[in-house]
Design a protein around this motif. Structure first.
Motif, PDB file in Angstrom:
ATOM      1  N   THR A 170      -0.661   2.965 -12.362  1.00 35.01           N
ATOM      2  CA  THR A 170      -0.806   4.296 -11.760  1.00 35.01           C
ATOM      3  C   THR A 170      -0.465   5.374 -12.785  1.00 35.01           C
ATOM      4  O   THR A 170      -1.129   6.413 -12.843  1.00 35.01           O
ATOM      5  CB  THR A 170       0.076   4.457 -10.510  1.00 35.01           C
ATOM      6  OG1 THR A 170       1.428   4.092 -10.825  1.00 35.01           O
ATOM      7  CG2 THR A 170      -0.429   3.594  -9.374  1.00 35.01           C
TER       8      THR A 170
ATOM      9  N   ARG B  30       1.988   9.344  -6.081  1.00 37.16           N
ATOM     10  CA  ARG B  30       2.628  10.647  -5.889  1.00 37.16           C
ATOM     11  C   ARG B  30       3.567  10.967  -7.041  1.00 37.16           C
ATOM     12  O   ARG B  30       3.574  12.084  -7.574  1.00 37.16           O
ATOM     13  CB  ARG B  30       3.391  10.682  -4.555  1.00 37.16           C
ATOM     14  CG  ARG B  30       2.518  10.788  -3.321  1.00 37.16           C
ATOM     15  CD  ARG B  30       3.342  11.205  -2.105  1.00 37.16           C
ATOM     16  NE  ARG B  30       4.422  10.269  -1.819  1.00 37.16           N
ATOM     17  CZ  ARG B  30       4.325   9.218  -1.023  1.00 37.16           C
ATOM     18  NH1 ARG B  30       3.169   8.951  -0.419  1.00 37.16           N
ATOM     19  NH2 ARG B  30       5.349   8.430  -0.804  1.00 37.16           N
TER      20      ARG B  30
ATOM     21  N   ARG C  83      -3.340  10.347  -3.505  1.00 35.54           N
ATOM     22  CA  ARG C  83      -4.675  10.101  -4.069  1.00 35.54           C
ATOM     23  C   ARG C  83      -5.459  11.386  -4.311  1.00 35.54           C
ATOM     24  O   ARG C  83      -6.420  11.377  -5.065  1.00 35.54           O
ATOM     25  CB  ARG C  83      -5.480   9.166  -3.163  1.00 35.54           C
ATOM     26  CG  ARG C  83      -4.945   7.727  -3.169  1.00 35.54           C
ATOM     27  CD  ARG C  83      -5.840   6.795  -2.373  1.00 35.54           C
ATOM     28  NE  ARG C  83      -5.374   5.420  -2.433  1.00 35.54           N
ATOM     29  CZ  ARG C  83      -5.699   4.553  -3.377  1.00 35.54           C
ATOM     30  NH1 ARG C  83      -6.510   4.924  -4.351  1.00 35.54           N
ATOM     31  NH2 ARG C  83      -5.240   3.315  -3.361  1.00 35.54           N
TER      32      ARG C  83
ATOM     33  N   SER D  72     -10.047   4.911  -3.498  1.00 31.73           N
ATOM     34  CA  SER D  72      -9.729   3.519  -3.201  1.00 31.73           C
ATOM     35  C   SER D  72     -10.997   2.774  -2.831  1.00 31.73           C
ATOM     36  O   SER D  72     -11.875   3.310  -2.144  1.00 31.73           O
ATOM     37  CB  SER D  72      -8.734   3.433  -2.043  1.00 31.73           C
ATOM     38  OG  SER D  72      -8.455   2.078  -1.734  1.00 31.73           O
TER      39      SER D  72
ATOM     40  N   LYS E  12       0.831  -1.206   0.000  1.00 32.09           N
ATOM     41  CA  LYS E  12       0.000   0.000   0.000  1.00 32.09           C
ATOM     42  C   LYS E  12       0.866   1.256   0.000  1.00 32.09           C
ATOM     43  O   LYS E  12       0.549   2.243  -0.677  1.00 32.09           O
ATOM     44  CB  LYS E  12      -0.940  -0.004   1.205  1.00 32.09           C
ATOM     45  CG  LYS E  12      -2.028  -1.065   1.137  1.00 32.09           C
ATOM     46  CD  LYS E  12      -2.867  -1.071   2.413  1.00 32.09           C
ATOM     47  CE  LYS E  12      -3.914  -2.168   2.377  1.00 32.09           C
ATOM     48  NZ  LYS E  12      -4.708  -2.235   3.630  1.00 32.09           N
ATOM     49  N   ARG E  13       1.966   1.229   0.758  1.00 27.94           N
ATOM     50  CA  ARG E  13       2.877   2.379   0.767  1.00 27.94           C
ATOM     51  C   ARG E  13       3.513   2.573  -0.603  1.00 27.94           C
ATOM     52  O   ARG E  13       3.712   3.709  -1.058  1.00 27.94           O
ATOM     53  CB  ARG E  13       3.944   2.204   1.856  1.00 27.94           C
ATOM     54  CG  ARG E  13       3.407   2.315   3.274  1.00 27.94           C
ATOM     55  CD  ARG E  13       4.531   2.428   4.278  1.00 27.94           C
ATOM     56  NE  ARG E  13       5.351   1.221   4.335  1.00 27.94           N
ATOM     57  CZ  ARG E  13       5.095   0.175   5.119  1.00 27.94           C
ATOM     58  NH1 ARG E  13       4.043   0.188   5.923  1.00 27.94           N
ATOM     59  NH2 ARG E  13       5.888  -0.874   5.106  1.00 27.94           N
TER      60      ARG E  13
ATOM     61  N   SER F 219      -0.382  13.115   1.936  1.00 30.74           N
ATOM     62  CA  SER F 219       0.781  12.341   1.500  1.00 30.74           C
ATOM     63  C   SER F 219       0.424  11.060   0.753  1.00 30.74           C
ATOM     64  O   SER F 219       1.309  10.327   0.330  1.00 30.74           O
ATOM     65  CB  SER F 219       1.644  11.975   2.716  1.00 30.74           C
ATOM     66  OG  SER F 219       0.887  11.198   3.652  1.00 30.74           O
ATOM     67  N   SER F 220      -0.872  10.794   0.575  1.00 28.74           N
ATOM     68  CA  SER F 220      -1.260   9.511  -0.016  1.00 28.74           C
ATOM     69  C   SER F 220      -1.096   9.468  -1.523  1.00 28.74           C
ATOM     70  O   SER F 220      -1.063   8.385  -2.116  1.00 28.74           O
ATOM     71  CB  SER F 220      -2.722   9.199   0.326  1.00 28.74           C
ATOM     72  OG  SER F 220      -3.592  10.070  -0.367  1.00 28.74           O
TER      73      SER F 220
ATOM     74  N   GLN G 157       1.013   4.300  -2.859  1.00 30.20           N
ATOM     75  CA  GLN G 157       0.963   5.731  -2.570  1.00 30.20           C
ATOM     76  C   GLN G 157       2.139   6.461  -3.208  1.00 30.20           C
ATOM     77  O   GLN G 157       1.974   7.536  -3.801  1.00 30.20           O
ATOM     78  CB  GLN G 157       0.959   5.964  -1.062  1.00 30.20           C
ATOM     79  CG  GLN G 157      -0.313   5.513  -0.367  1.00 30.20           C
ATOM     80  CD  GLN G 157      -0.271   5.771   1.121  1.00 30.20           C
ATOM     81  OE1 GLN G 157       0.769   6.102   1.690  1.00 30.20           O
ATOM     82  NE2 GLN G 157      -1.406   5.616   1.778  1.00 30.20           N
ATOM     83  N   GLN G 158       3.319   5.872  -3.081  1.00 24.76           N
ATOM     84  CA  GLN G 158       4.504   6.482  -3.675  1.00 24.76           C
ATOM     85  C   GLN G 158       4.369   6.557  -5.194  1.00 24.76           C
ATOM     86  O   GLN G 158       4.707   7.580  -5.818  1.00 24.76           O
ATOM     87  CB  GLN G 158       5.747   5.673  -3.310  1.00 24.76           C
ATOM     88  CG  GLN G 158       7.032   6.206  -3.929  1.00 24.76           C
ATOM     89  CD  GLN G 158       8.236   5.324  -3.618  1.00 24.76           C
ATOM     90  OE1 GLN G 158       8.177   4.450  -2.751  1.00 24.76           O
ATOM     91  NE2 GLN G 158       9.320   5.534  -4.336  1.00 24.76           N
TER      92      GLN G 158
END
Length: 265
Positions: free
Chosen positions: A127, A36, A56, A73, A28-29, A53-54, A32-33
């Motif tokens: 993404t 971003r 999204r 999500s 999940k991290r 910081s997500s 997010q990266q």
């Protein structure tokens, strides 16, 4: 996540599921990266910045209006694209209320929903694809202060500032008109008080249908705007104050703009 094991699906019992929790959190991290980084590449050059910081949520600040991009999500690790204009002269507006809205249903035209419970290389590809879809949609909006007067003129003519997308496909036509509050406000600040009052009167008489989305403004919500429609200067002062108050209520926004820079001045 490795190619050999998917921590979201490759388990036989609850104990194994629990044991894979660190891998799921790490994935999940990584998602997010990836969001971003894709946003920085495709959206930041258009004036958008990340909210939180997500990766999204992204926002374009046009002073009196916002463009919100949200990679929603679901129950799974995924991203569904939503884009919406938000006019800050309406104290009852919401981030995805109106003038451009992308539903996250897949199509051949635009990638609007992607499953991200996949290997990391596929996460990067997916993404990038969905953020490019966001770039494509917002590029047709007026994300440029030089276009503000054109944007306002379209609203006063009850036209959208950009195309409507539904299920990833572009849709044109009268069906996707702007709501009465935004229409009347644009008319008022551009000097057509008489027509603005006609729009407000008609809107106040509309009966809401149960579960209607987006719900039309109520007569009570329209009343302050109606009361301000005594002159062009009066409605402009009212709208300026509502915009500034709306901005103060949103933590995602930065410094207050100079209201003299709004396109109705």
């Amino acid at each position: 996540m490795t190619d050999e094991r998917n921590p979201f699906t490759d388990f036989d019992n609850y104990a194994e599921y629990q044991a894979l929790k660190p891998e799921r959190e790490a994935h999940k991290r990584f998602v997010q990266q990836a969001l971003r980084e894709a946003g920085q590449h495709h959206l930041a050059p258009q004036g958008f910045r990340a909210v939180g910081s997500s990766g999204r949520e992204w926002i374009y600040d046009g002073g009196w209006w916002l463009c919100n991009v949200f990679f929603e999500s679901g129950r799974s690790v995924s991203a569904r694209l939503n884009v919406g204009c938000q006019y800050l002269w309406n104290a009852h507006s919401s981030p995805l209320e109106g003038s451009t809205f992308v539903m996250g249903w897949g199509s051949r035209d635009l990638a609007t929903s992607v499953n991200l419970e996949v290997d990391r290389n596929s996460v990067l590809d997916k993404t990038d694809s969905i953020v490019r879809s966001a770039h494509h949609v917002v590029s047709e909006l007026f994300c440029d202060t030089e276009d503000d007067r054109k944007h306002l003129a379209l609203l006063a003519a009850a036209k959208r500032p950009g195309p409507k997308y539904w299920a990833g496909k572009r849709v044109d036509g009268e069906h996707w008109s702007i709501d009465a509050y935004n229409h009347a406000t644009a008319l008022g600040v551009t000097g057509d008080i008489e027509t603005a009052l006609e729009v407000l009167t008609a809107a106040a008489a509309v009966v809401r249908k149960p579960g209607q989305i987006p719900a039309p403004p109520t007569a009570e919500q329209l009343k302050p705007l109606r009361l301000a429609m005594t002159s062009t200067d009066a409605v402009r002062r009212y709208v300026d104050s509502v915009v500034l108050t709306s901005r103060q209520a949103l933590k995602s926004l930065r410094a207050q703009p100079d209201t003299e820079q709004f396109p109705w001045h």
